[in-house]
Structure formats: C-alpha cells, structure tokens
Design a protein around this motif. Structure first.
Motif, PDB file in Angstrom:
ATOM      1  N   TYR A 165       0.837  -1.210   0.000  1.00  0.00           N
ATOM      2  CA  TYR A 165       0.000   0.000   0.000  1.00  0.00           C
ATOM      3  C   TYR A 165       0.869   1.256   0.000  1.00  0.00           C
ATOM      4  O   TYR A 165       0.590   2.225  -0.716  1.00  0.00           O
ATOM      5  CB  TYR A 165      -0.988  -0.001   1.174  1.00  0.00           C
ATOM      6  CG  TYR A 165      -2.117   0.974   0.913  1.00  0.00           C
ATOM      7  CD1 TYR A 165      -3.232   0.583   0.177  1.00  0.00           C
ATOM      8  CD2 TYR A 165      -2.038   2.294   1.325  1.00  0.00           C
ATOM      9  CE1 TYR A 165      -4.247   1.472  -0.126  1.00  0.00           C
ATOM     10  CE2 TYR A 165      -3.057   3.200   1.030  1.00  0.00           C
ATOM     11  CZ  TYR A 165      -4.147   2.780   0.315  1.00  0.00           C
ATOM     12  OH  TYR A 165      -5.141   3.660   0.000  1.00  0.00           O
ATOM     13  N   ARG A 168       2.133   1.655  -3.465  1.00  0.00           N
ATOM     14  CA  ARG A 168       1.066   2.062  -4.398  1.00  0.00           C
ATOM     15  C   ARG A 168       0.756   3.547  -4.242  1.00  0.00           C
ATOM     16  O   ARG A 168       0.508   4.257  -5.218  1.00  0.00           O
ATOM     17  CB  ARG A 168      -0.203   1.228  -4.146  1.00  0.00           C
ATOM     18  CG  ARG A 168      -0.085  -0.197  -4.642  1.00  0.00           C
ATOM     19  CD  ARG A 168      -1.185  -1.066  -4.090  1.00  0.00           C
ATOM     20  NE  ARG A 168      -2.503  -0.580  -4.457  1.00  0.00           N
ATOM     21  CZ  ARG A 168      -3.620  -0.812  -3.752  1.00  0.00           C
ATOM     22  NH1 ARG A 168      -3.570  -1.527  -2.644  1.00  0.00           N
ATOM     23  NH2 ARG A 168      -4.768  -0.342  -4.163  1.00  0.00           N
ATOM     24  N   SER A 183      -6.206  -6.045  -1.366  1.00  0.00           N
ATOM     25  CA  SER A 183      -5.757  -5.307  -0.176  1.00  0.00           C
ATOM     26  C   SER A 183      -6.829  -5.359   0.918  1.00  0.00           C
ATOM     27  O   SER A 183      -6.560  -5.722   2.073  1.00  0.00           O
ATOM     28  CB  SER A 183      -5.459  -3.855  -0.596  1.00  0.00           C
ATOM     29  OG  SER A 183      -5.394  -3.003   0.515  1.00  0.00           O
ATOM     30  N   LYS A 187      -6.984  -8.195   4.483  1.00  0.00           N
ATOM     31  CA  LYS A 187      -7.045  -7.701   5.871  1.00  0.00           C
ATOM     32  C   LYS A 187      -8.310  -8.195   6.572  1.00  0.00           C
ATOM     33  O   LYS A 187      -8.279  -8.588   7.734  1.00  0.00           O
ATOM     34  CB  LYS A 187      -6.987  -6.165   5.871  1.00  0.00           C
ATOM     35  CG  LYS A 187      -5.579  -5.652   5.565  1.00  0.00           C
ATOM     36  CD  LYS A 187      -5.512  -4.151   5.508  1.00  0.00           C
ATOM     37  CE  LYS A 187      -6.188  -3.607   4.285  1.00  0.00           C
ATOM     38  NZ  LYS A 187      -5.856  -2.273   3.886  1.00  0.00           N
ATOM     39  N   PHE A 207     -12.920   5.957  -4.131  1.00  0.00           N
ATOM     40  CA  PHE A 207     -11.979   5.424  -5.131  1.00  0.00           C
ATOM     41  C   PHE A 207     -12.722   5.092  -6.421  1.00  0.00           C
ATOM     42  O   PHE A 207     -12.221   5.294  -7.508  1.00  0.00           O
ATOM     43  CB  PHE A 207     -11.337   4.126  -4.622  1.00  0.00           C
ATOM     44  CG  PHE A 207     -10.328   4.330  -3.545  1.00  0.00           C
ATOM     45  CD1 PHE A 207      -9.168   5.061  -3.792  1.00  0.00           C
ATOM     46  CD2 PHE A 207     -10.520   3.815  -2.277  1.00  0.00           C
ATOM     47  CE1 PHE A 207      -8.231   5.256  -2.793  1.00  0.00           C
ATOM     48  CE2 PHE A 207      -9.591   3.998  -1.279  1.00  0.00           C
ATOM     49  CZ  PHE A 207      -8.439   4.725  -1.538  1.00  0.00           C
TER      50      PHE A 207
HETATM   51  N1  URA Z   1      -8.536   0.491   1.274  1.00  0.00           N
HETATM   52  C1  URA Z   1      -7.611  -0.483   1.442  1.00  0.00           C
HETATM   53  O1  URA Z   1      -7.459  -1.036   2.525  1.00  0.00           O
HETATM   54  N2  URA Z   1      -6.863  -0.825   0.369  1.00  0.00           N
HETATM   55  C2  URA Z   1      -6.990  -0.249  -0.826  1.00  0.00           C
HETATM   56  O2  URA Z   1      -6.296  -0.624  -1.739  1.00  0.00           O
HETATM   57  C3  URA Z   1      -7.946   0.773  -0.988  1.00  0.00           C
HETATM   58  C4  URA Z   1      -8.719   1.115   0.086  1.00  0.00           C
END
Ligand code: URA
Length: 435
Positions: A165, A168, A183, A187, A207
């Motif tokens: 992250y 990125r 991603s 989690k 996003f």
């Molecule tokens: N939230 C996340 O945890 N990862 C992403 O890539 C975008 C939003």
C-alpha cells in the motif's frame, strides 16, 4: 524464478501462475525484491488487470503473509463490516453496538484516517481517556462480556499489504480493482470474523467514481470472501455527498450518539439500520432483513443500542460523562458559517472537497505524522435535495486555525455545493446489494 520475467509476462497481459504470485509475495515481504521492480509489476497490473484466479491467490497469499487472528474463543457467529472509505462515515460507531445489542459478537479492528477520509479509531479517541489499544486477551474478553470492541490492529496483520500500500500510494497505483480488492479482503480475512459486510462507496469522494465500477469491485470482493468460506455481502453506497451532517472527530461521535438515540440524520440512520439488518441476517438471529428492521427500531427506542455503546466505551476506559452530556465535548474557538450566494436546490456536494476542507481545519491528516484537532471539522446545514436561499447557511466550519486557512476552506466548501434551479429528489443511500 526471475522477477523480471514475471513483470514482463504481466506487461504483455499474461496471467500469473500460483507459483509466481507466491514467489512475488513471499520474497517481497522478506525484502528480496526491490521496490522498483514491484512498482513496475503494480503498474502492469493497473493496465492489464488480473483474472479471478490470480486475484484469489494474491489475496490468500497476502492474508497469510503475517498473523491470522483466531477469534474461536469468542462464542457465536462473529460479524464484521468494512467501508471502502467515505467522508463523514461514522457507521461503525453505531453499527457495532446496535448489532451487539442483539447478542451478536462484534470484534472489530479499525484504522486511522489519512487524506480526505477519517478513521474510526481517531473518532473514538475523541472521547477522553478511551483506549483503542487492547491486548488480544482483553479484546476477546471484552467481546465475550460486553458484546463488542473496536480496537486498532493487533499483531503483525498482512505485512504484505503494509509494504504494497505504501508503494502504491507513491507510484499512482492505488486505483486498480484487483489491487484494492486483494488489499481489503486480505485484511478482512486475516482479522478472523465469520461474516463480512462490505460498504463499497462510489462517487466523488470515493476510489470508485461510478456505480458500475463500484459494482465490479463489490462483486469481486464478495466472490473472494465466499470462495474462502466467509459469508460475504456488499452494499453500494453513494458518496456524491458526505454521509450524515458531521465531518470531524468529536462532531461525528456526537452525531453517532444522537443516531443511537434515534434522532440521527436521515441518510446516516437509514444506512446504519439497513446494514445492521443484513449483519443480523448473516448472524442468523433474525428470520430476514424485513423482520430485523422492526426489531432494530425497538432496540433504538428502548435505549438498548445506546446502552451497549456506553458499555463498550466504559470497557475501553472512556469518560462516560461526555457521551451522556454531549455539550461537554470541547468546541473550537471559531464557528464560521458558509453562506450561499445562490438560490435553488442542492444538486451535489463534492465529498472530496469537503473531506479535504475538514482535513485542512485539523480533522484529518495530510501525512501520517500530523496531529489531529479532535474538535475541528464541518457540519453540513444543507444536503442534496434541500432548498437554499441566497445568504442562508450551507455549512458551518469548526476551526482553531488562523483566518488564512479558514478563508481558504470557506471558499472550497462553498464551491463544493452545486446549486440548481431544478427541484431535486433526495437520492437513495443504498444503490445496490450484492450477495
Ligand atoms: N482500502 C484499502 O485497505 N486498500 C486499498 O487498496 C484501498 C482502500
């Protein structure tokens, strides 16, 4: 295996094999592949995408790159929800206790805010003395006794995502559906709950800019979660205006408390009730969502949902006098109205601009080291569909900053409102439900 060959394969649109993805994640986490090579692969993924099988393997490998939380010591079906990040999104503060008031365990790990979106942990910490740092043992014990806990991440959860992250973020490779899905899902799957409800935001502050893009991301994540054995569902919610009226840490806690008492803003209350109904169905404690909605109203009216929030705050060391008397929360020295220069109907409120405005006032962080002002933020006095007269208040800024910043934010929030002559209906808060 040479990493350059993996980059080259993806550059030409090939599908990576399971072995190649395992090699990528394992060796990158160990520090054996340099960031510049991984950046090149990420950009190739942005352009050429990944198929479902590649994304599933990537998610699984990321999930197992660190600790996987074991919640088996908590009795019952553990439910979790995750929002892809919105402005004014204080849903977890209401949903956690609301769902827990039905006896459904909520063991939630949340994050901090960065950029224009806030974080649940920061909001909770605006309640004096409350801690979000609980040991694993205390976390499980609290969920077993109180029914819910919201804490920061414990253990070394998904180190692959931490590294990826950060990379990125500085290589313009965040906005990619396979990368976002892996991603988020790695989690969620590592944090151990049995069911997952995803709140996928779309619109100006999200996003995903369109409903169609949001649907694609939602379907993918639902697919990944279900294929790995978790009941995963998603709602698509509109971010073409901030959620509720409050943006900013203690302002949002106050709004969450008012909502738990049954007097919250319409869009926010509706979202909390509909999401809670889905989570109760996932936990198998109601016949169906329709049945759940009636019971949810009762839990709010009877005060049980707020009582559960109080129990959680108390268990985490928070000073209950603030949530019992909201006027005790500190208020900023400047309270500045943003006045309308037009007459008409509010057609759109740019969530991104309002979120950035709140951040500049001190409610959010531009970088991870920024210190928050817990009382700073913005209250929206008008929402989409409302009629506004010239000179009427659109929004109110809460600020301890100097006039240069206040004036800059005042202009930005003013310009975030699109006022139209045409009468506009109130938009639905949930646009789609995917399971
Ligand atoms: N939230 C996340 O945890 N990862 C992403 O890539 C975008 C939003």
């Amino acid at each position: 295996m040479r990493f350059v060959d993996i980059i080259s394969k993806k550059r030409y649109g090939g599908a990576l094999t399971e072995e190649e993805i395992i090699f990528f994640i394992k060796e990158y986490v160990k520090g054996n592949i340099p960031d510049y090579q991984v950046s090149a692969l990420l950009m190739a993924i942005v352009f050429n995408g990944m198929n479902l099988e590649e994304i599933s393997v990537l998610t699984r490998e990321m999930m197992h790159s660190g600790d996987v939380i074991d919640l088996s010591a908590i009795k019952g079906i553990k439910v979790d929800k995750h929002s892809t990040g919105g402005v004014g999104d204080k849903t977890s503060l209401v949903l956690g206790p609301l769902v827990a008031s039905f006896g459904v365990p909520v063991a939630k790990m949340s994050g901090r805010g960065l950029g224009h979106t806030g974080g649940t942990l920061d909001k909770l910490e605006s309640i004096p003395s409350l801690t979000i740092e609980l040991s694993g043992e205390r976390f499980i014990n609290q969920v077993n006794t109180v029914g819910c806990a919201i804490i920061g991440q414990t253990g070394n959860l998904v180190p692959a995502d931490k590294k990826l992250y950060a990379l990125r973020d500085v290589t313009a490779t965040v906005e990619s559906i396979p990368l976002i899905a892996s991603s988020i899902m790695s989690k969620k799957l590592a944090s151990g709950s049995d069911t997952i409800l995803l709140d996928v935001k779309y619109g100006s502050g999200a996003f995903m800019k369109t409903l169609e893009q949001g649907r694609e991301l939602a379907r993918l994540m639902v697919n990944i979660g279900n294929s790995l054995g978790r009941d995963t569902r998603a709602i698509l919610t509109n971010m073409d205006q901030p959620l509720g009226l409050a943006i900013g840490n203690n302002l949002e806690v106050k709004e969450a408390v008012v909502t738990l008492h049954g007097h919250g803003p319409h869009d926010f209350s509706e979202l909390c009730k509909r999401a809670a109904a889905i989570m109760l169905e996932q936990a198998k404690v109601v016949k169906d969502q329709k049945d759940a909605l009636g019971l949810i109203e009762e839990k709010i009216k009877s005060g049980e949902a707020f009582a559960k929030f109080r129990e959680m705050v108390k268990a985490q060391g928070g000073d209950l006098s603030y949530i019992d008397d909201l006027t005790k929360f500190p208020v900023t020295k400047n309270i500045i109205p943003v006045l309308s220069t037009k007459e008409g109907y509010v057609e759109h409120i740019d969530s991104l601009a309002v979120g950035v405005g709140g951040m500049k006032l001190g409610a959010g962080r531009a970088t991870v080291d920024d210190v928050l002002d817990m009382s700073a933020g913005i209250i929206l006095n008008k929402k989409v569909g409302d009629f506004v007269k010239k000179g009427e208040t659109l929004a109110t800024l809460y600020s301890n900053k100097e006039s240069k910043t206040n004036n800059e934010v005042l202009k930005e929030v003013h310009d975030a409102y699109l006022i139209s002559k045409e009468k506009i209906g109130t938009p639905p808060i949930i646009s789609d439900y995917i399971k």
